[in-house]
Each structure stands twice: as structure tokens, then as C-alpha cells.
Scaffold this active site. Sequence first.
Site, mmCIF file in Angstrom:
data_model
loop_
_atom_site.group_PDB
_atom_site.id
_atom_site.type_symbol
_atom_site.label_atom_id
_atom_site.label_comp_id
_atom_site.label_asym_id
_atom_site.label_seq_id
_atom_site.Cartn_x
_atom_site.Cartn_y
_atom_site.Cartn_z
ATOM 1 N N ASP A 8 0.873 -1.175 0.000
ATOM 2 C CA ASP A 8 0.000 0.000 0.000
ATOM 3 C C ASP A 8 0.910 1.225 0.000
ATOM 4 O O ASP A 8 2.144 1.113 -0.153
ATOM 5 C CB ASP A 8 -1.004 -0.043 1.164
ATOM 6 C CG ASP A 8 -0.384 0.270 2.526
ATOM 7 O OD1 ASP A 8 0.863 0.369 2.624
ATOM 8 O OD2 ASP A 8 -1.143 0.402 3.511
ATOM 9 N N HIS A 9 0.309 2.413 0.215
ATOM 10 C CA HIS A 9 1.099 3.644 0.193
ATOM 11 C C HIS A 9 2.168 3.653 1.281
ATOM 12 O O HIS A 9 3.260 4.171 1.074
ATOM 13 C CB HIS A 9 0.176 4.854 0.351
ATOM 14 C CG HIS A 9 -0.755 4.743 1.532
ATOM 15 N ND1 HIS A 9 -1.816 3.864 1.534
ATOM 16 C CD2 HIS A 9 -0.768 5.360 2.736
ATOM 17 C CE1 HIS A 9 -2.460 3.965 2.689
ATOM 18 N NE2 HIS A 9 -1.833 4.859 3.446
ATOM 19 N N CYS A 65 3.053 -3.054 4.074
ATOM 20 C CA CYS A 65 2.221 -1.904 4.435
ATOM 21 C C CYS A 65 2.925 -1.174 5.572
ATOM 22 O O CYS A 65 4.116 -1.399 5.803
ATOM 23 C CB CYS A 65 0.791 -2.309 4.769
ATOM 24 S SG CYS A 65 0.599 -3.358 6.224
ATOM 25 N N THR A 67 2.563 -1.264 8.951
ATOM 26 C CA THR A 67 2.967 -2.156 10.044
ATOM 27 C C THR A 67 3.197 -3.587 9.589
ATOM 28 O O THR A 67 3.792 -4.376 10.336
ATOM 29 C CB THR A 67 1.854 -2.208 11.105
ATOM 30 O OG1 THR A 67 0.661 -2.696 10.461
ATOM 31 C CG2 THR A 67 1.601 -0.837 11.713
ATOM 32 N N HIS A 98 9.342 -23.278 10.040
ATOM 33 C CA HIS A 98 8.266 -23.860 10.846
ATOM 34 C C HIS A 98 6.883 -23.722 10.215
ATOM 35 O O HIS A 98 6.030 -24.581 10.416
ATOM 36 C CB HIS A 98 8.233 -23.192 12.228
ATOM 37 C CG HIS A 98 9.415 -23.556 13.077
ATOM 38 N ND1 HIS A 98 9.482 -23.255 14.414
ATOM 39 C CD2 HIS A 98 10.592 -24.180 12.773
ATOM 40 C CE1 HIS A 98 10.632 -23.694 14.911
ATOM 41 N NE2 HIS A 98 11.331 -24.243 13.933
ATOM 42 N N ARG A 132 7.600 -32.490 12.188
ATOM 43 C CA ARG A 132 6.518 -32.155 13.122
ATOM 44 C C ARG A 132 5.745 -30.915 12.676
ATOM 45 O O ARG A 132 4.572 -30.743 13.021
ATOM 46 C CB ARG A 132 7.083 -31.959 14.537
ATOM 47 C CG ARG A 132 7.963 -30.740 14.714
ATOM 48 C CD ARG A 132 8.629 -30.716 16.084
ATOM 49 N NE ARG A 132 9.330 -29.479 16.362
ATOM 50 C CZ ARG A 132 10.541 -29.167 15.904
ATOM 51 N NH1 ARG A 132 11.201 -30.019 15.129
ATOM 52 N NH2 ARG A 132 11.115 -28.008 16.220
ATOM 53 N N HIS A 133 6.403 -30.059 11.904
ATOM 54 C CA HIS A 133 5.735 -28.839 11.460
ATOM 55 C C HIS A 133 4.676 -29.120 10.393
ATOM 56 O O HIS A 133 3.682 -28.406 10.287
ATOM 57 C CB HIS A 133 6.767 -27.835 10.950
ATOM 58 C CG HIS A 133 7.800 -27.501 11.976
ATOM 59 N ND1 HIS A 133 7.496 -26.860 13.149
ATOM 60 C CD2 HIS A 133 9.125 -27.771 12.015
ATOM 61 C CE1 HIS A 133 8.594 -26.726 13.871
ATOM 62 N NE2 HIS A 133 9.601 -27.273 13.216
HETATM 63 C C1 RB5 Z 1 -2.265 2.749 6.268
HETATM 64 O O1 RB5 Z 1 -2.449 3.974 6.868
HETATM 65 C C2 RB5 Z 1 -1.953 1.705 7.297
HETATM 66 O O2 RB5 Z 1 -3.078 1.443 8.065
HETATM 67 C C3 RB5 Z 1 -1.448 0.460 6.615
HETATM 68 O O3 RB5 Z 1 -0.293 0.740 5.906
HETATM 69 C C4 RB5 Z 1 -1.078 -0.690 7.522
HETATM 70 O O4 RB5 Z 1 -0.190 -0.312 8.516
HETATM 71 C C5 RB5 Z 1 -2.218 -1.470 8.044
HETATM 72 O O5 RB5 Z 1 -2.065 -2.472 8.757
#
Ligand code: RB5
Length: 140
Positions: A8-9, A65, A67, A98, A132-133
Site C-alpha cells: 500500500d502507500h 504496508c 505495520t 516452521h 513435526r511442522h
Molecule cells: C495505512 O495507513 C496503514 O493502516 C497500513 O499501511 C497498515 O499499517 C495497516 O495495517
Amino acid sequence: MKIAIASDHGGYHYKEIIVAYLKALGHVTQDFGCDSDASVDYPDYAHLVCNEVADQGFDCGILICGTGIGMSMAANRNPKIRAGLCKDVETAQLTRQHNDANVLCLGARVTDINNIKSIVDAFLDTDFEGGRHEKRLKKF
Ligand code: RB5
């Protein structure tokens, strides 16, 4: 390897760096967007990559993204996808060993840019351990 990638951005700049790196390593990459840091919805891009990986047209996928959390949540809705959110080399190795992860998720806001190539290397260069995995994956 044949690798599908999207962001994403929030992950756009990391994606550009990773695509250039993968090409320099000789991998075949297909970039499914986005194409700028203008705001988009990350599930749209997760689904594009995961549909391709699930259809076995690609060896694996990479999603970025802000996070990595949203991408990994959306990716794992696909029953053929095992997406691992990785913040370092160890988690990238372990999600291959794993979990037999077929999609690497990264968070651009929470991952040091200097580590990004090492994390990608670890994911691509590590094999699933099976044993096992394998039994555990069948319980997903
Ligand atoms: C976008 O603002 C943000 O929510 C996205 O990049 C991501 O972190 C979502 O999990």
C-alpha cells in the site's frame, strides 16, 4: 524464483527498493502496485498477490504496508496462503522453517530500512523443515 510483490502507500518506498534488489539478484518479479505514496486500501493489494501465489503461478509473495499487520491479516484469509509478518532475519527464517510461509509481510514503519534486504534474503533462502511442522500445518 518467481515472486509477486505489492504494497500500500505506507510500504511503497520499501517495495521499490525490494523490487530493484530482487531484480539485481536475478529473480523474476511482478509488481502488483501500488504505484505511488497516494493513499490506497491494503486488502486490495494483498488479494492480488495472494490469488497469484495460491494459483501457483508464483513461488512466493511479498506484501508491505505500514505495520505489515493489515497485509498479513488480509493475506491469511486466503486458505492457500501462509503469510508471516517478519521484523528481522530470525522471524523470516523461522516462518519458512516452521510455517512454510509462502508470503512475507513487512511493515515499513516498524522495520529498519537497513535490515530489509537481509530479511528478504532470509525468507527466500530458507527451506521448510517439514517433520513435526507438517502435522501442525495440516491443522490450520
Ligand atoms: C495505512 O495507513 C496503514 O493502516 C497500513 O499501511 C497498515 O499499517 C495497516 O495495517
